[in-house]
Design an enzyme around this catalytic site. Structure first.
Site, PDB file in Angstrom:
ATOM      1  CG  ASP A 208     -15.025  -5.517   2.890  1.00  0.00           C
ATOM      2  OD1 ASP A 208     -14.497  -6.626   3.035  1.00  0.00           O
ATOM      3  OD2 ASP A 208     -14.869  -4.592   3.709  1.00  0.00           O
TER       4      ASP A 208
ATOM      5  CB  CYS B 276     -10.290  -9.737   4.936  1.00  0.00           C
ATOM      6  SG  CYS B 276     -11.082  -8.221   4.387  1.00  0.00           S
TER       7      CYS B 276
ATOM      8  CG  HIS C 142      -6.437 -10.361   5.261  1.00  0.00           C
ATOM      9  ND1 HIS C 142      -6.970  -9.183   4.803  1.00  0.00           N
ATOM     10  CD2 HIS C 142      -6.029 -10.134   6.521  1.00  0.00           C
ATOM     11  CE1 HIS C 142      -6.889  -8.281   5.768  1.00  0.00           C
ATOM     12  NE2 HIS C 142      -6.318  -8.835   6.818  1.00  0.00           N
TER      13      HIS C 142
HETATM   14 CA   LIG Z   1     -13.200  -8.447   3.047  1.00  0.00          CA
END
Ligand SMILES: [Ca+2]
Ligand SMILES: [Ca+2]
Length: 470
Positions: free
Chosen positions: A35, A74, A130
Site C-alpha cells: 500500500d 493486494c 496475498h
Molecule cells: Ca496492498
C-alpha cells in the site's frame, strides 16, 4: 606447513569458485512495500515524507516515476506481478480468488518458481503473495505454498496497542457508506514497541540473516513489508518525526466527482472523508500514513545495510516496489481499488549493480513488467507467455524511446489505461473518462465528452481491446 598451505590454497580456490558461480548469475532481492503510494521522497509525491533509506537506494537506481499496478488491490496486483499475467487473463480481480484454483492456472510457474527452475535458491520473509481467504480471514504472509523454497511465515506490521488505546480518533466508522473493513482497520497509534520487536522488522531481519549466510547457488530473495497498510500502528518514534501542525494536505477539488459518471462517483469513501473533516482528523490521518511509511523505510534500511555489508552487494539486482497507490482524501477517497492515478501509481525502482546505471525514467511501465525484466536481466530462458515487457532498455537508458500503455483493471469491463499524456477510464455501463496529464496531473477535469478528443478516445478503445484479447 606444506599441508596447511595446501588447505589454505584449496579454501581460496573454493571461495573463488563460489564467487565465480555467483558472478555468472546475479542474485535478486525483491522488496515489496504494501500500500505504498508515491509519497516516498525520491518519487516526489509528498515533500514532507521522511524516507532516507529508500531515497538512498533510489539515488543509485533507475527509478520509474510512472509505474502502475495491474490492479489497485493486494491480491490481484500481486497475483499479476508474480504470475506475469494481467487480471483479465487469470480472472483474479479481487481479494478472495486464488489463481491456482482457476481453470488453466493450476500449474502456473510463478516468478520465484521460474528462478528455482533455472538453478536459483529462493526464500521470502513477510508478505509477498496475498492471502486470498476472504475478508474475515486473518492476514498472513505466504499464500502460495511452494512458490518459495524457504519462507518466514511471521506476523505483519506491529503488535496492536491495548484495546483501550485503539480508535482514539473518535471517528464513527460504523455508518452507512463506510467500508465495513475500516471499522477495525482504520486506526492509528504510536505503539510502545521496540523497532526490532515489530513483525515488519523481523521480516526484513529474516532476509538480512539470509544475506549473512554463504550461498552456493545464486538466490532470489523476497522481502515483504506490510506497513503502510492499515491499521497505521507503528513505533511511536516514527509519529514523532512529523509535527502535526505542519502537515500539508493533498490538494482536493470540491466538485471533482461531478464529471466522473454514476459508477465512478459511487466508488470513493465519501462518508469516511466527510467524517474525517467533521472531526478535524484529516491531518492526523495523513501524519499516520507518513509515520508508517517512515517505519517501512527503516525496515528497508535494515535490509539494505545487511546487503551492503554482505558478500553479495556487487552482484545482486534490487527491485523495490509498492503493490498499488493510496488516496488520502483526493477525489474524496481513502484507500485504493479505484481507477484513478493516485490508486494506480506506485513506486518502482531497479538497481543492477553490474551496469551502475541510475536515473529517472518517466516512461509508462507496469508492475507486470517486473517478471520479464528479471528474466531478461538474469539471462534466464525467455518465458514467452508473460504479458509484460522487459524494461532492460529503460534500465540502460531511462529516456529510451518507449510508447507503451499501462493497464490497470478493477473488474470485467472496468479498466484504465495510461500513456505518457493521458489517462483513459471505462466503466461497465460504457461511461468514459479522459484526463490530460500535461495540464491536469490531479485528474480534475474529465475531457472525454469534448468532441475534439474523439480520435484520442478511439485510440484508447482500440488499445484496450488489443490488451484484453492478448
Ligand atoms: Ca496492498
Ligand atoms: Ca472532476
Amino acid at each position: 606447513m606444506k599441508r596447511y598451505l595446501l588447505i589454505t590454497f584449496l579454501c581460496i580456490l573454493s571461495i573463488k569458485g563460489i564467487n565465480a558461480s555467483n558472478k555468472s548469475k546475479p542474485n535478486v532481492l525483491l522488496i515489496m512495500v504494501d500500500d505504498m503510494n508515491d509519497w516516498v521522497g525520491a518519487f516526489g509525491g509528498n515533500q514532507q515524507a521522511i524516507t532516507p533509506h529508500m531515497d538512498k537506494l533510489a539515488a543509485k537506481s533507475v527509478i520509474f516515476k510512472n509505474a502502475y499496478c495491474s490492479a489497485a488491490l493486494c491480491n490481484p496486483s500481486r497475483t499479476s506481478m508474480l504470475t506475469g499475467y494481467q487480471p483479465a487473463t487469470t480472472g483474479v480481480y479481487g481479494n478472495s480468488e486464488h489463481f491456482r484454483e482457476l481453470p488453466g492456472f493450476e500449474n502456473t510457474v510463478t516468478l520465484p518458481q521460474y528462478f528455482e527452475k533455472n538453478g536459483y535458491s529462493t526464500a521470502a520473509g513477510g508478505k509477498i503473495f496475498h492471502s486470498p481467504r476472504g475478508p474475515a480471514a486473518k492476514p498472513r504472509p505466504g499464500s502460495d505454498p511452494g512458490s518459495f523454497q524457504e519462507e518466514l511465515r511471521g506476523g505483519l506490521g506491529t503488535s496492536y496497542p491495548d484495546k483501550e488505546l485503539r480508535s482514539q480518533h473518535g471517528l464513527n466508522l460504523n455508518q452507512k457508506g463506510i467500508n465495513k473493513h475500516f471499522i477495525h482497520s482504520f486506526d492509528w497509534y504510536g505503539v510502545d514497541e521496540k523497532l526490532e520487536d515489530t513483525h515488519d522488522w523481523k521480516s526484513s531481519d529474516y532476509c538480512a540473516q539470509f544475506l549473512e549466510k554463504e550461498h552456493e547457488k545464486p538466490f532470489f530473495l523476497a522481502c515483504g513489508i506490510f506497513r503502510p497498510h492499515l491499521p497505521w500502528y507503528a513505533p511511536k518514534e516514527f509519529f514523532d518525526l512529523y509535527n502535526l501542525d505542519d502537515i500539508n494536505l493533498p490538494e482536493v477539488k470540491e466538485d471533482d466527482l461531478d464529471d466522473v459518471g454514476k459508477l465512478g462517483a459511487r466508488l470513493p469513501q465519501k462518508v469516511l472523508h466527510s467524517e474525517l473533516i467533521k472531526n478535524d482528523k484529516w491531518k492526523e490521518a495523513v501524519r499516520a500514513y507518513l509515520a508508517n511509511l517512515s517505519f517501512a523505510d527503516a525496515c528497508v534500511g535494515h535490509l539494505m545495510e545487511a546487503l551492503n555489508s554482505s558478500a553479495y552487494a556487487e552482484n545482486t539486482i534490487i527491485v523495490l516496489m509498492g503493490d498499488h497507490g493510496w488516496h488520502l482524501g483526493e477525489k474524496q477517497h481513502w484507500s485504493k481499488n479505484v481507477l484513478w492515478e493516485r490508486s494506480a501509481k506506485t513506486p518502482l525502482l531497479i538497481l543492477d549493480p553490474r551496469n551502475k546505471k541510475s536515473g529517472i525514467s518517466t516512461r509508462i511501465v507496469s508492475l507486470l513488467d517486473v517478471y520479464p525484466t528479471l528474466v531478461d536481466l538474469c539471462e534466464l530462458p525467455v518465458k514467452d507467455d508473460l504479458e509484460g515487457e522487459s524494461l532492460k532498455i529503460l534500465i540502460n537508458n531511462p529516456k529510451a524511446k518507449w510508447d507503451k500503455f499501462a493497464l490497470t483493471s478493477k473488474a470485467k469491463g472496468m479498466h484504465t489505461l495510461r500513456n505518457e499524456n493521458y489517462r483513459y477510464i471505462v466503466y461497465p455501463d460504457g461511461f468514459e473518462e479522459l484526463y490530460d496529464h500535461r495540464n491536469d496531473p490531479n485528474e480534475w477535469t474529465n475531457i472525454a465528452s469534448e468532441k475534439e478528443n474523439d480520435t484520442i478516445l478511439n485510440m484508447f478503445r482500440v488499445e484496450l481491446k488489443e490488451k484484453l484479447n492478448k
